[in-house]
Design an enzyme around this catalytic site. Structure first.
Site, short mmCIF file in Angstrom:
data_model
loop_
_atom_site.label_atom_id
_atom_site.label_comp_id
_atom_site.label_asym_id
_atom_site.label_seq_id
_atom_site.Cartn_x
_atom_site.Cartn_y
_atom_site.Cartn_z
N LYS A 96 32.34 44.83 37.72
CA LYS A 96 33.48 44.45 36.48
C LYS A 96 33.42 42.92 36.04
O LYS A 96 33.44 42.67 34.96
CB LYS A 96 34.87 44.65 36.76
CG LYS A 96 35.24 46.15 36.93
CD LYS A 96 36.68 46.57 36.84
CE LYS A 96 37.00 47.98 36.63
NZ LYS A 96 36.54 48.79 37.78
N GLU A 118 43.96 45.75 29.69
CA GLU A 118 44.64 47.03 30.37
C GLU A 118 44.04 46.95 32.00
O GLU A 118 43.05 46.37 31.88
CB GLU A 118 44.48 48.30 29.74
CG GLU A 118 43.05 48.86 30.34
CD GLU A 118 41.74 48.39 29.82
OE1 GLU A 118 41.93 47.45 29.04
OE2 GLU A 118 40.64 48.77 30.62
N SER A 385 29.07 50.36 43.16
CA SER A 385 29.89 49.51 42.15
C SER A 385 30.54 48.49 42.74
O SER A 385 31.06 47.54 42.02
CB SER A 385 30.52 50.47 41.33
OG SER A 385 31.38 51.24 42.10
C1 PLP Z 1 36.62 50.04 38.03
C2 PLP Z 1 35.65 50.60 38.99
C3 PLP Z 1 35.09 51.76 38.83
C4 PLP Z 1 35.23 52.71 37.67
O1 PLP Z 1 34.91 52.02 36.27
P1 PLP Z 1 33.57 52.26 35.47
O2 PLP Z 1 33.86 51.85 34.06
O3 PLP Z 1 33.49 53.96 35.28
O4 PLP Z 1 32.45 52.00 36.18
C5 PLP Z 1 33.96 52.28 39.69
N1 PLP Z 1 33.68 51.50 40.94
C6 PLP Z 1 34.34 50.45 41.13
C7 PLP Z 1 34.36 49.53 42.31
C8 PLP Z 1 35.33 50.07 40.16
O5 PLP Z 1 36.22 48.76 40.24
#
Ligand code: PLP
Length: 405
Positions: A96, A118, A385
């Site tokens: 993020k 948000e 992610s």
């Molecule tokens: C917020 C988040 C997601 C999901 O958001 P996307 O916009 O689909 O990438 C996935 N993994 C983590 C670790 C997150 O914090």
């Protein structure tokens, strides 16, 4: 004021596939979105902007993130070679930060000094508050009241970073209501305020902006794999909530037809149950949060409650580009249940010594299924992610272990 005809035309802007995307928003926000779009176009060739972005990504966010060869998983699964793109190693622990750095610079370029956003579980709110603190900007975060109660630690963390957190008491008091509240706040005060959209969703140009800033994931991964293996991957796998880490992971491979793209959605208790967040598999076309896309909704077009063990994936819609990639079959979307994700959480911890976010473990769970069916000379890149420290207590609880009092 625009004529009705011009409004109809303006809805054609930012269309993905046949008709996903667009700008379905109140007239009051139209001019603001046009300004954002203009600044966004300019920033791509603005040398000063690019230098600042590059500097922050390297010196603040800790980029480039590693492309790590998961030797143990590869050996254990006995098929394709597995590489993990380690977004979990970024500052604040997830992808993020890539997006909020880019959008905060865009806000500065637009002369704004107040960021609003948000948040669902709090991850995007924390990232926004972080960047606001760094850049000396104000930040106000809108969060469903139910979520503020479930995620008290993240509320405190945002406040610690200097943000003001507004509990949203409309609707079901969750993420979708927080998005509505933030859009409303922006419509009522845009002179000095920029809406930092948290995923590749919302009215155009947000899906394009978020994709652009998250594309650094696949730009790096492509170069890193070229260096290590001198070829393209055969498959790229990433989890999909709104779809930002996935679209960033796909972006630089979309024009390489030999690369299979797989988005992994949260199936919750199962795609055939009503406790799911598998929007592409189960959803239908609709208009919500300023875009036309796929949504989980009932027959009257009411947005359904969504469910997943992972707070980051339980969004009732999906970014319009994913809806289009699914429609044209350029990418494939699969569902992974809570059970499978929790198994993968434990698996990757034991195999690779990595505690990965439960969101990311949905992608890992799919890799566990598909890698054994692939040849040993094939390569999978799986995006991690985020890191999983935030999930340890809830996974313990899922396994019936009480670790806090
Ligand atoms: C917020 C988040 C997601 C999901 O958001 P996307 O916009 O689909 O990438 C996935 N993994 C983590 C670790 C997150 O914090």
């Amino acid at each position: 004021m625009k004529t009705a005809e011009e409004n109809k035309l303006s809805k054609k802007v930012g269309i993905y596939g046949k008709e996903f995307g667009g700008q379905y928003i109140p007239e009051t926000l139209m001019t603001e979105l046009e300004k954002v779009e203009k600044a966004f176009k300019e920033c791509k060739t603005d040398e000063k902007f690019q230098a600042q972005l590059h500097d922050l990504l390297i010196n603040y966010a800790n980029r480039p993130s590693l492309l790590y060869y998961a030797k143990n998983m590869t050996k254990d699964l006995g098929g394709a070679k597995i590489y993990l793109k380690r977004e979990d190693l970024n500052h604040t622990g997830a992808h993020k930060i890539n997006n909020v750095i880019g959008q905060a610079l865009l806000a500065k370029k637009l002369g704004k000094k107040r960021l609003i956003a948000e948040t669902g579980a709090g991850q995007h709110g924390v990232a926004t508050a972080t960047i606001a603190a760094l850049m000396g900007m104000e930040s106000e975060i809108f969060m469903g009241k139910k979520d503020t109660e479930r995620q008290r630690l993240n509320v405190y963390r945002m406040e610690l970073l200097g943000a003001k957190v507004h509990p949203v008491t409309t609707g079901s008091m969750v993420l979708k209501d927080a998005v509505n509240a933030t859009l409303q706040e922006w419509a009522s005060r845009s002179e000095d305020t920029y809406y930092v959209m948290g995923s590749a969703v919302g009215p155009y140009p947000f899906p394009a902006i978020v994709k652009y800033f998250q594309s650094v994931i696949s730009k790096e991964a492509k170069e890193q794999l070229q260096e290590k293996e001198h070829k393209l991957p055969d498959m790229v796998v990433a989890c999909v909530g709104g779809g930002s880490n996935a679209i960033g992971s796909f972006a630089n491979f979309i024009d390489d037809p030999s690369v299979q793209l797989v988005g992994v959605e949260a199936a919750g208790k199962g795609v055939d149950t009503d406790q799911t967040a598998a929007t592409i598999e189960r959803g239908s076309e609709g208009i919500f949060h300023g875009m036309k896309s796929l949504f989980l909704q009932n027959n009257d077009g009411q947005i359904d409650k969504v469910y997943s063990i992972s707070a980051g994936l339980d969004y009732p819609g999906v970014g319009p580009e994913h809806a289009a990639l699914a429609e044209m079959k350029r990418a494939q979307y699969v569902g992974i249940t809570d059970d499978e994700a929790v198994d993968a959480f434990e698996y990757i911890a034991k195999e690779e010594g990595i505690v990965a976010a439960i969101e990311s473990c949905h992608a890992v769970a799919y890799v566990r299924k598909i890698a054994p069916k692939m040849r040993k000379d094939q390569i999978i890149i799986c995006t991690l992610s985020g890191r999983g420290d935030k999930d340890v207590a809830s996974i313990a609880k899922y396994r019936g272990v009480q670790i806090d009092d």
